[in-house]
Design a protein around this motif. Structure first.
Motif, PDB file in Angstrom:
ATOM      1  N   LEU A  78       0.836  -1.206   0.000  1.00 54.59           N
ATOM      2  CA  LEU A  78       0.000   0.000   0.000  1.00 54.59           C
ATOM      3  C   LEU A  78       0.869   1.253   0.000  1.00 54.59           C
ATOM      4  N   ASP A  79       1.883   1.268   0.853  1.00 50.25           N
ATOM      5  CA  ASP A  79       2.805   2.409   0.917  1.00 50.25           C
ATOM      6  C   ASP A  79       3.574   2.578  -0.388  1.00 50.25           C
ATOM      7  N   HIS A  80       4.130   1.500  -0.898  1.00 49.36           N
ATOM      8  CA  HIS A  80       4.994   1.566  -2.081  1.00 49.36           C
ATOM      9  C   HIS A  80       4.254   2.120  -3.293  1.00 49.36           C
ATOM     10  N   TYR A  81       3.026   1.694  -3.474  1.00 51.93           N
ATOM     11  CA  TYR A  81       2.256   2.131  -4.642  1.00 51.93           C
ATOM     12  C   TYR A  81       1.348   3.324  -4.339  1.00 51.93           C
ATOM     13  N   GLY A  82       1.333   3.797  -3.095  1.00 51.96           N
ATOM     14  CA  GLY A  82       0.490   4.938  -2.748  1.00 51.96           C
ATOM     15  C   GLY A  82      -0.984   4.656  -2.933  1.00 51.96           C
ATOM     16  N   LEU A  83      -1.377   3.400  -2.674  1.00 54.20           N
ATOM     17  CA  LEU A  83      -2.767   3.009  -2.875  1.00 54.20           C
ATOM     18  C   LEU A  83      -3.693   3.671  -1.858  1.00 54.20           C
ATOM     19  N   LEU A  84      -4.922   3.799  -2.227  1.00 53.99           N
ATOM     20  CA  LEU A  84      -5.971   4.392  -1.383  1.00 53.99           C
ATOM     21  C   LEU A  84      -5.632   5.820  -0.961  1.00 53.99           C
ATOM     22  N   GLY A  85      -4.876   6.521  -1.802  1.00 53.75           N
ATOM     23  CA  GLY A  85      -4.557   7.917  -1.534  1.00 53.75           C
ATOM     24  C   GLY A  85      -3.434   8.141  -0.540  1.00 53.75           C
ATOM     25  N   LEU A  86      -2.731   7.081  -0.177  1.00 58.96           N
ATOM     26  CA  LEU A  86      -1.619   7.217   0.764  1.00 58.96           C
ATOM     27  C   LEU A  86      -0.412   7.835   0.075  1.00 58.96           C
ATOM     28  N   ALA A  87       0.426   8.485   0.864  1.00 54.55           N
ATOM     29  CA  ALA A  87       1.690   8.990   0.337  1.00 54.55           C
ATOM     30  C   ALA A  87       2.579   7.804  -0.025  1.00 54.55           C
ATOM     31  N   VAL A  88       3.329   7.931  -1.096  1.00 53.61           N
ATOM     32  CA  VAL A  88       4.225   6.862  -1.523  1.00 53.61           C
ATOM     33  C   VAL A  88       5.415   6.797  -0.573  1.00 53.61           C
ATOM     34  N   ARG A  89       5.684   5.592  -0.098  1.00 55.23           N
ATOM     35  CA  ARG A  89       6.861   5.316   0.731  1.00 55.23           C
ATOM     36  C   ARG A  89       7.527   4.099   0.110  1.00 55.23           C
ATOM     37  N   GLU A  90       8.676   4.326  -0.453  1.00 57.97           N
ATOM     38  CA  GLU A  90       9.363   3.269  -1.193  1.00 57.97           C
ATOM     39  C   GLU A  90       9.659   2.057  -0.318  1.00 57.97           C
ATOM     40  N   ILE A  91       9.615   0.890  -0.946  1.00 55.77           N
ATOM     41  CA  ILE A  91      10.051  -0.332  -0.266  1.00 55.77           C
ATOM     42  C   ILE A  91      11.573  -0.316  -0.267  1.00 55.77           C
ATOM     43  N   THR A  92      12.152  -0.409   0.903  1.00 53.11           N
ATOM     44  CA  THR A  92      13.601  -0.438   1.041  1.00 53.11           C
ATOM     45  C   THR A  92      14.022  -1.817   1.531  1.00 53.11           C
ATOM     46  N   THR A  93      15.307  -2.081   1.427  1.00 47.24           N
ATOM     47  CA  THR A  93      15.832  -3.348   1.927  1.00 47.24           C
ATOM     48  C   THR A  93      15.519  -3.506   3.413  1.00 47.24           C
ATOM     49  N   GLY A  94      15.668  -2.452   4.172  1.00 50.75           N
ATOM     50  CA  GLY A  94      15.385  -2.515   5.611  1.00 50.75           C
ATOM     51  C   GLY A  94      13.930  -2.837   5.903  1.00 50.75           C
ATOM     52  N   ARG A  95      13.036  -2.229   5.135  1.00 47.82           N
ATOM     53  CA  ARG A  95      11.611  -2.492   5.345  1.00 47.82           C
ATOM     54  C   ARG A  95      11.254  -3.920   4.967  1.00 47.82           C
ATOM     55  N   VAL A  96      11.837  -4.419   3.875  1.00 40.11           N
ATOM     56  CA  VAL A  96      11.588  -5.800   3.468  1.00 40.11           C
ATOM     57  C   VAL A  96      12.149  -6.761   4.513  1.00 40.11           C
ATOM     58  N   MET A  97      13.344  -6.483   5.001  1.00 35.49           N
ATOM     59  CA  MET A  97      13.937  -7.349   6.030  1.00 35.49           C
ATOM     60  C   MET A  97      13.074  -7.338   7.297  1.00 35.49           C
ATOM     61  N   GLY A  98      12.581  -6.172   7.681  1.00 34.19           N
ATOM     62  CA  GLY A  98      11.698  -6.093   8.843  1.00 34.19           C
ATOM     63  C   GLY A  98      10.438  -6.910   8.642  1.00 34.19           C
ATOM     64  N   ALA A  99       9.849  -6.815   7.452  1.00 33.65           N
ATOM     65  CA  ALA A  99       8.643  -7.594   7.152  1.00 33.65           C
ATOM     66  C   ALA A  99       8.946  -9.090   7.176  1.00 33.65           C
ATOM     67  N   LEU A 100      10.082  -9.476   6.626  1.00 36.09           N
ATOM     68  CA  LEU A 100      10.457 -10.901   6.637  1.00 36.09           C
ATOM     69  C   LEU A 100      10.656 -11.405   8.062  1.00 36.09           C
ATOM     70  N   LEU A 101      11.220 -10.564   8.930  1.00 34.76           N
ATOM     71  CA  LEU A 101      11.369 -10.959  10.329  1.00 34.76           C
ATOM     72  C   LEU A 101      10.007 -11.150  11.004  1.00 34.76           C
ATOM     73  N   VAL A 102       9.063 -10.265  10.695  1.00 36.85           N
ATOM     74  CA  VAL A 102       7.706 -10.412  11.247  1.00 36.85           C
ATOM     75  C   VAL A 102       7.073 -11.706  10.742  1.00 36.85           C
ATOM     76  N   VAL A 103       7.196 -11.969   9.444  1.00 39.92           N
ATOM     77  CA  VAL A 103       6.637 -13.203   8.872  1.00 39.92           C
ATOM     78  C   VAL A 103       7.299 -14.417   9.508  1.00 39.92           C
ATOM     79  N   ALA A 104       8.628 -14.394   9.632  1.00 35.17           N
ATOM     80  CA  ALA A 104       9.340 -15.517  10.256  1.00 35.17           C
ATOM     81  C   ALA A 104       8.877 -15.716  11.693  1.00 35.17           C
TER      82      ALA A 104
END
Length: 150
Positions: free
Chosen positions: A116-142
């Motif tokens: 949602l952030d990366h694509y600015g969906l639903l009128g949100l401000a765009v916030r790029e997917i970074t390596t840190g954000r992906v790693m954080g998400a992977l840690l949450v999933v793990a």
């Protein structure tokens, strides 16, 4: 960090803890009523009555109820998605446990929120997917998978 920011963080933490309590309570209602949809309906009726009372007492005249019918269809999905979540929690809590339910739903929220952030969906401000954000998400999933399967 300011006291205000700390208080908001503590409140968010408390709300998360309350969601963990809500799931088994609603599952118990479902068991007593004989169906998850009955429990979800009960949950929403109680919640609606509570919110209606608070709104009528605390926000006299501040809510533009006449504008409800002109809201874009996508905005009606909020209530629908809440109903899906509550019903799924009622079904899943007895089967996978509260910890797994909450961990997996949080993991799903984190992954979806990055998109949602990366694509600015639903009128949100765009916030790029970074390596840190992906790693954080992977840690949450793990972590969610560890809660569920270990």
């Amino acid at each position: 960090m300011s006291l205000h920011a700390a208080a908001l963080g503590a409140f968010a933490f408390l709300v998360g803890a309350l969601l963990s309590v809500q799931a088994p309570i609603n599952a118990m209602v479902g068991a007593r009523l004989g169906h998850p949809l009955g429990a979800a309906t009960f949950s929403f009726v109680v919640g609606t009555l509570f919110l209606l009372a608070v709104t009528l007492i605390a926000l006299r005249g501040e809510v533009a109820w006449g504008d409800v019918w002109s809201l874009p269809p996508v905005l009606w999905l909020g209530g629908l998605l809440g109903a899906v979540y509550i019903t799924a929690a009622i079904v899943l809590t007895p089967k996978i446990g509260v910890g797994a339910l909450i961990a997996l739903t949080i993991a799903g929220q984190v992954v979806a929120s990055l998109l949602l952030d990366h694509y600015g969906l639903l009128g949100l401000a765009v916030r790029e997917i970074t390596t840190g954000r992906v790693m954080g998400a992977l840690l949450v999933v793990a972590g969610a998978l560890m809660v569920r399967f270990t």
